[in-house]
Design an enzyme around this catalytic site. Sequence first.
Site, PDB file in Angstrom:
ATOM      1  N   MET A 155      -8.538   6.931  -1.528  1.00  0.00           N
ATOM      2  CA  MET A 155      -7.211   7.538  -1.360  1.00  0.00           C
ATOM      3  C   MET A 155      -6.661   7.301   0.046  1.00  0.00           C
ATOM      4  O   MET A 155      -7.373   6.827   0.923  1.00  0.00           O
ATOM      5  CB  MET A 155      -7.291   9.036  -1.625  1.00  0.00           C
ATOM      6  CG  MET A 155      -7.313   9.397  -3.084  1.00  0.00           C
ATOM      7  SD  MET A 155      -7.239  11.198  -3.224  1.00  0.00           S
ATOM      8  CE  MET A 155      -6.914  11.344  -4.982  1.00  0.00           C
ATOM      9  N   GLY A 156      -5.444   7.729   0.278  1.00  0.00           N
ATOM     10  CA  GLY A 156      -4.833   7.571   1.594  1.00  0.00           C
ATOM     11  C   GLY A 156      -3.344   7.298   1.508  1.00  0.00           C
ATOM     12  O   GLY A 156      -2.686   7.069   2.509  1.00  0.00           O
ATOM     13  N   ARG A 157      -2.853   7.256   0.269  1.00  0.00           N
ATOM     14  CA  ARG A 157      -1.439   7.001  -0.003  1.00  0.00           C
ATOM     15  C   ARG A 157      -0.978   5.699   0.676  1.00  0.00           C
ATOM     16  O   ARG A 157      -1.637   4.682   0.495  1.00  0.00           O
ATOM     17  CB  ARG A 157      -0.586   8.190   0.437  1.00  0.00           C
ATOM     18  CG  ARG A 157       0.426   8.570  -0.647  1.00  0.00           C
ATOM     19  CD  ARG A 157       1.314   9.663  -0.167  1.00  0.00           C
ATOM     20  NE  ARG A 157       0.831  10.982  -0.506  1.00  0.00           N
ATOM     21  CZ  ARG A 157       1.013  11.579  -1.668  1.00  0.00           C
ATOM     22  NH1 ARG A 157       1.650  10.979  -2.625  1.00  0.00           N
ATOM     23  NH2 ARG A 157       0.552  12.789  -1.877  1.00  0.00           N
ATOM     24  N   ASP A 181      -4.855  12.013   5.015  1.00  0.00           N
ATOM     25  CA  ASP A 181      -4.485  10.588   5.097  1.00  0.00           C
ATOM     26  C   ASP A 181      -4.301  10.121   6.545  1.00  0.00           C
ATOM     27  O   ASP A 181      -4.183   8.927   6.788  1.00  0.00           O
ATOM     28  CB  ASP A 181      -3.185  10.335   4.323  1.00  0.00           C
ATOM     29  CG  ASP A 181      -3.292  10.742   2.859  1.00  0.00           C
ATOM     30  OD1 ASP A 181      -4.421  10.793   2.340  1.00  0.00           O
ATOM     31  OD2 ASP A 181      -2.247  11.027   2.245  1.00  0.00           O
ATOM     32  N   ASP A 207       4.174  17.005   4.484  1.00  0.00           N
ATOM     33  CA  ASP A 207       5.622  16.756   4.630  1.00  0.00           C
ATOM     34  C   ASP A 207       6.496  17.707   3.821  1.00  0.00           C
ATOM     35  O   ASP A 207       7.401  18.344   4.350  1.00  0.00           O
ATOM     36  CB  ASP A 207       6.015  15.377   4.093  1.00  0.00           C
ATOM     37  CG  ASP A 207       5.298  14.262   4.767  1.00  0.00           C
ATOM     38  OD1 ASP A 207       4.589  14.541   5.737  1.00  0.00           O
ATOM     39  OD2 ASP A 207       5.471  13.123   4.311  1.00  0.00           O
ATOM     40  N   GLU A 238      -5.975   2.796  -1.910  1.00  0.00           N
ATOM     41  CA  GLU A 238      -5.208   2.913  -3.166  1.00  0.00           C
ATOM     42  C   GLU A 238      -3.782   2.364  -3.053  1.00  0.00           C
ATOM     43  O   GLU A 238      -3.205   1.893  -4.029  1.00  0.00           O
ATOM     44  CB  GLU A 238      -5.154   4.375  -3.620  1.00  0.00           C
ATOM     45  CG  GLU A 238      -4.471   5.296  -2.595  1.00  0.00           C
ATOM     46  CD  GLU A 238      -4.309   6.733  -3.057  1.00  0.00           C
ATOM     47  OE1 GLU A 238      -4.744   7.085  -4.167  1.00  0.00           O
ATOM     48  OE2 GLU A 238      -3.720   7.527  -2.280  1.00  0.00           O
ATOM     49  N   LYS A 276       4.444  21.768  -6.225  1.00  0.00           N
ATOM     50  CA  LYS A 276       5.717  21.623  -6.931  1.00  0.00           C
ATOM     51  C   LYS A 276       6.776  22.643  -6.536  1.00  0.00           C
ATOM     52  O   LYS A 276       7.951  22.427  -6.781  1.00  0.00           O
ATOM     53  CB  LYS A 276       5.470  21.772  -8.432  1.00  0.00           C
ATOM     54  CG  LYS A 276       4.726  20.591  -9.011  1.00  0.00           C
ATOM     55  CD  LYS A 276       4.644  20.690 -10.507  1.00  0.00           C
ATOM     56  CE  LYS A 276       3.864  19.500 -11.043  1.00  0.00           C
ATOM     57  NZ  LYS A 276       3.503  19.657 -12.419  1.00  0.00           N
ATOM     58  N   ARG A 329     -11.958  14.381  -1.588  1.00  0.00           N
ATOM     59  CA  ARG A 329     -11.199  15.538  -1.109  1.00  0.00           C
ATOM     60  C   ARG A 329     -11.969  16.841  -1.266  1.00  0.00           C
ATOM     61  O   ARG A 329     -11.588  17.862  -0.712  1.00  0.00           O
ATOM     62  CB  ARG A 329      -9.906  15.619  -1.927  1.00  0.00           C
ATOM     63  CG  ARG A 329      -8.679  15.812  -1.116  1.00  0.00           C
ATOM     64  CD  ARG A 329      -7.455  15.416  -1.884  1.00  0.00           C
ATOM     65  NE  ARG A 329      -6.957  16.476  -2.723  1.00  0.00           N
ATOM     66  CZ  ARG A 329      -5.809  16.380  -3.394  1.00  0.00           C
ATOM     67  NH1 ARG A 329      -5.081  15.290  -3.310  1.00  0.00           N
ATOM     68  NH2 ARG A 329      -5.398  17.367  -4.137  1.00  0.00           N
TER      69      ARG A 329
END
Length: 373
Positions: free
Chosen positions: A187-189, A145, A121, A240, A79, A294
């Site tokens: 997962m993996g966006r 990912d 990123d 996902e 954050k 993870r």
Amino acid sequence: MTNGKIKKIALLTAGGDCPGLNAVIRTITKTAIHEYGYEVIGYVYGYRGLYQNNFIELTEDKVENIHKEGGSILFSSNKDNLFDYLVDDGNGGKVKKDVSYVGVENMKKEGVDALIVLGGDGSLTSARDFSRLGVNVIGVPKTMDNDLPATDLTYGFISAMSVGTDFIDRLSTTAKSHHRVLCCELMGRDAGWIALYAGLAGNASCILIPEIPFTIDNIKKHVEARDKAGYPYTVIAVAEGAKYADGTKVIGKIVEDSPDPIRYSGLAAKVADDLEAVIENHEVRSVNPGHIIRGGDIDPYDRILAIRFGVKACQMIDEQLFGNVVTLKGENMTYTSLEEVIGDAKFGKQKHVEPDGELVKAAKSIGVCFGDE
Ligand code: F6P
């Protein structure tokens, strides 16, 4: 061997954690001390530590034996962007301000000559912005990912897909005993790499990925065809971020304040419900291992990759190749500019599974259903 100009370096891990971070921290610490004679410190909780000047000294004993541990001994935060940071407004409220200068001053105060950022990123965007302010920055990419176009692979992906494979393997035996259809969310966006690799390695006969929209009707036909062929059970690997042909996706949570606020979760449960509603003779159930893929010990291959990424980062400091990110191209460790890596991210350029690529075609050749036909 040292160029004599750099005496002290700092590192931080920012964004979500990723298998292999500790292994990279260990490599950088050992190489920096042994090979180049640098002093090494680690800011804790990512950029927040840089803002608060909260750091630990990294010595060989601190990194002894962390080569296979998941997580980050420096902790992380997804954050705290110092260029847009929440601070007290002096009236009991909060306001967002650019406090990056505090980070720069803290580094000067501690005599830090170069900063290594292990991040994705969002964190590398801040790394680029610090680089634009004149800080000597090196980025080490972090994404399990596998969606970063600049590098062929990063540590973390192999570990995540290995654990995902184990899930699929385990689900297959019980699916077979009960003639069930079991959906496993991975997962993996917005990239389907983890589900595709784990699904193929674990012999899931149906794999749903974001790059190939699916329909429940196509999955139903696939399950029925398996029934007829004498395999009355099916395991479905569900990325996902996969989507229905009408564009439906399932969002689990919005994390305000995060550079990438969408958190996917719940697609496998929806696919299971929707399929069970139209199919006969099968109970359809779902599991969502979530963050389990993870955590835990990291895969041996990722341990080696972590050594290569960490050593290259130190070499780049010695050669003063600042403003760049360590990348792997083919067999070679090389680098790509932070500007290019962040430019890709900004324009939504991610590394995706090619729907008509060799791997998907190979999977289809052995009868894997992607829900698109
Ligand atoms: O980018 C890594 C990743 O684990 C994704 O695969 C997943 O969608 C996301 O992070 C989850 O983020 P968080 O841990 O913040 O819920």
